[in-house]
Motif scaffolding. Structure first.
Motif, PDB file in Angstrom:
ATOM      1  N   ASP A 163      -4.174  51.486  50.144  1.00 37.57           N
ATOM      2  CA  ASP A 163      -3.816  50.219  49.205  1.00 37.57           C
ATOM      3  C   ASP A 163      -4.130  48.906  50.166  1.00 37.57           C
ATOM      4  OD1 ASP A 163      -3.027  51.586  46.921  1.00 37.57           O
ATOM      5  OD2 ASP A 163      -1.090  51.857  47.915  1.00 37.57           O
ATOM      6  N   THR A 214      -8.619  55.936  44.757  1.00 41.51           N
ATOM      7  CA  THR A 214      -8.347  54.524  44.194  1.00 41.51           C
ATOM      8  C   THR A 214      -9.728  53.826  44.256  1.00 41.51           C
ATOM      9  OG1 THR A 214      -8.232  54.069  46.558  1.00 41.51           O
ATOM     10  CG2 THR A 214      -6.154  54.509  45.351  1.00 41.51           C
ATOM     11  N   ARG A 217     -10.883  54.658  40.741  1.00 43.66           N
ATOM     12  CA  ARG A 217     -10.148  53.897  39.792  1.00 43.66           C
ATOM     13  C   ARG A 217     -10.360  52.355  39.742  1.00 43.66           C
ATOM     14  NH1 ARG A 217      -5.004  52.358  42.471  1.00 43.66           N
ATOM     15  NH2 ARG A 217      -6.505  50.750  43.068  1.00 43.66           N
ATOM     16  N   ASP A 218     -10.770  51.790  40.811  1.00 41.21           N
ATOM     17  CA  ASP A 218     -11.218  50.362  40.803  1.00 41.21           C
ATOM     18  C   ASP A 218     -12.524  50.052  40.239  1.00 41.21           C
ATOM     19  OD1 ASP A 218      -8.535  49.604  41.654  1.00 41.21           O
ATOM     20  OD2 ASP A 218      -9.251  49.541  43.617  1.00 41.21           O
ATOM     21  N   ARG A 219     -13.290  50.969  40.489  1.00 39.73           N
ATOM     22  CA  ARG A 219     -14.831  50.654  40.455  1.00 39.73           C
ATOM     23  C   ARG A 219     -15.381  51.459  39.162  1.00 39.73           C
ATOM     24  NH1 ARG A 219     -17.204  48.685  44.918  1.00 39.73           N
ATOM     25  NH2 ARG A 219     -18.906  48.193  43.528  1.00 39.73           N
ATOM     26  N   ASN A 225     -13.170  57.169  33.631  1.00 38.16           N
ATOM     27  CA  ASN A 225     -12.364  57.222  34.810  1.00 38.16           C
ATOM     28  C   ASN A 225     -11.851  58.944  34.994  1.00 38.16           C
ATOM     29  OD1 ASN A 225      -9.599  57.295  36.302  1.00 38.16           O
ATOM     30  ND2 ASN A 225     -10.523  55.176  36.536  1.00 38.16           N
ATOM     31  N   LYS A 282     -11.765  45.261  48.261  1.00 38.27           N
ATOM     32  CA  LYS A 282     -10.644  44.625  48.899  1.00 38.27           C
ATOM     33  C   LYS A 282     -11.137  44.081  50.470  1.00 38.27           C
ATOM     34  CE  LYS A 282      -7.936  48.113  48.716  1.00 38.27           C
ATOM     35  NZ  LYS A 282      -6.796  48.897  49.144  1.00 38.27           N
ATOM     36  N   GLN A 449      -2.835  57.865  38.057  1.00 37.76           N
ATOM     37  CA  GLN A 449      -3.121  56.604  38.150  1.00 37.76           C
ATOM     38  C   GLN A 449      -3.038  55.804  37.321  1.00 37.76           C
ATOM     39  OE1 GLN A 449      -4.471  55.343  41.131  1.00 37.76           O
ATOM     40  NE2 GLN A 449      -4.271  57.229  42.280  1.00 37.76           N
ATOM     41  N   PRO A 454      -2.624  49.896  39.754  1.00 44.78           N
ATOM     42  CA  PRO A 454      -3.288  49.633  40.822  1.00 44.78           C
ATOM     43  C   PRO A 454      -2.330  49.262  42.261  1.00 44.78           C
ATOM     44  CG  PRO A 454      -3.506  47.858  39.360  1.00 44.78           C
ATOM     45  CD  PRO A 454      -2.853  48.583  38.583  1.00 44.78           C
ATOM     46  N   SER A 532      -6.758  48.261  34.468  1.00 46.75           N
ATOM     47  CA  SER A 532      -7.687  47.980  35.551  1.00 46.75           C
ATOM     48  C   SER A 532      -8.940  47.808  35.026  1.00 46.75           C
ATOM     49  CB  SER A 532      -7.385  49.004  36.470  1.00 46.75           C
ATOM     50  OG  SER A 532      -7.790  50.190  35.863  1.00 46.75           O
ATOM     51  N   SER A 535     -15.008  46.377  38.653  1.00 51.52           N
ATOM     52  CA  SER A 535     -15.654  45.406  39.383  1.00 51.52           C
ATOM     53  C   SER A 535     -16.991  45.324  38.910  1.00 51.52           C
ATOM     54  CB  SER A 535     -15.188  45.350  40.888  1.00 51.52           C
ATOM     55  OG  SER A 535     -15.956  46.667  41.341  1.00 51.52           O
TER      56      SER A 535
END
Length: 535
Positions: A163, A214, A217-219, A225, A282, A449, A454, A532, A535
């Motif tokens: 995280d 993670t 999940r973000d990308r 997903n 991040k 998730q 997030p 979420s 990106s």
């Protein structure tokens, strides 16, 4: 040739997922056209307008040609699916390198299952238990508790690191550490040395999955997903296949050289990942700093320990998360008992078919389990996408796949373990068990998730990993019971089957019960359901 096959695979994967993603758009189009075509009074229209506006504003296809231009449609669809070559966008720079590392993770930890032999005619060159000198009970501890002693301790810390830190760096560093531990096992000369390497391996492996899931999940696009998570999860199946093929390496090269091959693959995988994996988003922004401001604008320092503890409490505050973790504990127990003890069982029960078993297990794991995982993820995403507009909790529908798989896996495994049947019959039931059971990982992770959101996704994943580590108690207990019932002069697969068959089947059924409770539990008041953005 290999690049053509890869591109063909990506094209097929993209077509399948694109067709699935069109279903909700068509359903929405038909429903809205039908509503608009009805003769209504001015009062009725005014009554339904707020509802329609809210529905259109929240629908993922709100910018389609129904309400905008063709350019709006193209821009919106590309933003939702990751561009024209959507499978390439989330596969090559993200899922593929993480998958290669995950294979190394699982192969390093599970190869030991196929490099031991407790039969009376086992050779020290091929069996590490004979060469090093340890019993069945010590093997049970080595294969499970020794690995999880630091693995469990580090799981929550790994979630916090995922995280708050650069997840690409975490992935590469952890892969390097467990690869060194694997090579260290290859040169060990005593049981304590093997235990030490196993503990170090467990510590390193804990940092892999929280960072990977993670990142996915973000990308990865929200509509893909579960599929992306499931593809990553097939690393377990591929590693299981490679582990079973370690029997062939063992027969030709010996157990030490077989371990060396596993360690070298880990080094190669992390090198490829260092090149292919895109930088962690991040890393370019300030991570979750432990600072805040009060009402006057002055900076306040937050206690990091208190913050972590609050995040952990937030993870466990949702009933669905609690039920998912309980269900996963029993599901992990089934898988770990199979992973640790199925190899020794089949090598004893079918001593004359060891090479055939190695190939059969590899095919079952690589093909059956991988297809099951991909189908489970795609089906879970389809169930969410095709939920009716008035469905209060579409995310919970993903767990339907897991429930069905666990219920079908229980009898399939029981029949695979029946003594006295032919080798072909046992392998047929084993294949059936893998096909129905291995659909669970992607839907479970994506549901977890989506439930927690997030901010604490890494800690939630670390908690899930800790649950899997705790489940390692099951094969250790089974090993103890097996050693108590085993007579040194009468090594038989029937003795192990009498323990392994009912234990695994029962855990499958219990997990199905708790997964069903999780699917029916109320959704969180402010879920992160598909909020979420990639990106």
């Amino acid at each position: 040739m290999k690049y053509s096959l890869l591109l063909s695979f990506l094209l097929v994967l993209d077509v399948i997922t694109d067709v699935a993603s069109l279903a909700p758009a068509l359903q929405f189009y038909k429903s809205e056209v039908r509503i608009r075509s009805q003769p209504t009074t001015k009062a009725t229209t005014a009554y339904f307008q707020p509802f329609l506006r809210q529905l259109v504003a929240s629908h993922p296809y709100r910018n389609s040609r129904i309400h905008g231009t063709a350019d709006d449609d193209k821009e919106n669809m590309e933003s939702k699916t990751g561009g024209k070559n959507s499978a390439v966008s989330w596969f090559l720079p993200l899922t593929l390198p993480l998958w290669l590392v995950y294979i190394s993770n699982q192969w390093s930890r599970s190869s030991i299952y196929y490099l031991v032999d407790f039969s009376n005619d086992a050779e020290s060159f091929k069996a590490m238990n004979v060469d090093i000198g340890f019993s069945e009970a010590q093997y049970g501890l080595l294969a499970s508790v020794a690995f999880t002693s630091l693995f469990a301790f580090a799981s929550l810390g790994a979630g916090v690191a995922a995280d708050r830190s650069n997840r690409k760096t975490l992935t590469i560093a952890s892969a390097l550490t467990w690869s060194v531990a694997t090579l260290g096992t290859a040169v060990s000369q005593s049981y304590p040395q093997v235990v030490a390497c196993r503990i170090l391996m467990g510590l390193a492996c804990a940092f892999s999955t929280p960072a990977a899931f993670t990142l996915i999940r973000d990308r990865a696009p929200p509509t893909r997903n579960a599929l992306a998570s499931s593809f990553y999860g097939t690393g377990v199946a591929v590693a299981s296949a490679l582990s079973s093929l370690s029997i062939l390496l063992d027969n030709q090269l010996g157990w030490r050289n077989a371990y060396s091959v596993v360690g070298v693959y880990g080094i190669v995988a992390l090198a490829v990942t260092a090149v292919l994996l895109e930088d962690d988003p991040k890393d370019s922004t300030s991570s979750q700093n432990a600072t805040s401001t009060d009402a006057t604008g002055d900076r306040l320092t937050e206690n990091p320990t208190s913050s972590i503890w609050n995040d952990v409490k937030e993870v466990f505050s949702t009933r669905r998360v609690q039920l998912i973790l309980i269900a996963s504990l029993f599901r992990f127990s089934s898988g770990l008992m199979i992973g640790v003890w199925s190899g020794p069982y089949f090598r004893v029960a079918f001593a004359d078919n060891q090479s055939e078993y190695a190939v059969a297990q590899a095919v079952i794991s690589a093909v059956g389990a991988s297809l099951s995982g991909l189908a489970g993820g795609a089906t879970a995403d389809w169930l969410v996408a095709n939920a009716s507009p008035d469905t209060k909790d579409p995310i919970g529908r993903r767990l339907w796949v897991v429930i069905a798989g666990s219920m079908l896996a229980s009898p399939a495994w029981y029949f695979a373990m029946q003594p006295g049947q032919s080798f072909e019959g046992a392998m047929a039931w084993l294949a059936a068990e893998y096909v129905v059971a291995e659909c669970w990982f992607g839907p479970t992770i994506s549901t977890l998730q989506s439930t927690v959101g997030p901010k604490i996704g890494g800690i939630a994943q670390g908690t899930f990993t800790l649950t899997g580590a705790t489940a390692n108690i099951a094969p250790s207990v089974l090993g103890f019971l097996y050693s108590q019932t085993l007579e040194a002069s009468d090594v038989s697969g029937a003795q192990l089957s009498s323990l392994l068959a009912p234990a695994v089947s029962t855990c499958y059924l219990i997990s199905a019960v708790f997964f069903s409770f999780a699917a029916r539990s109320p959704p969180p008041s402010s879920p992160a359901v598909e909020k979420s953005k990639p990106s």
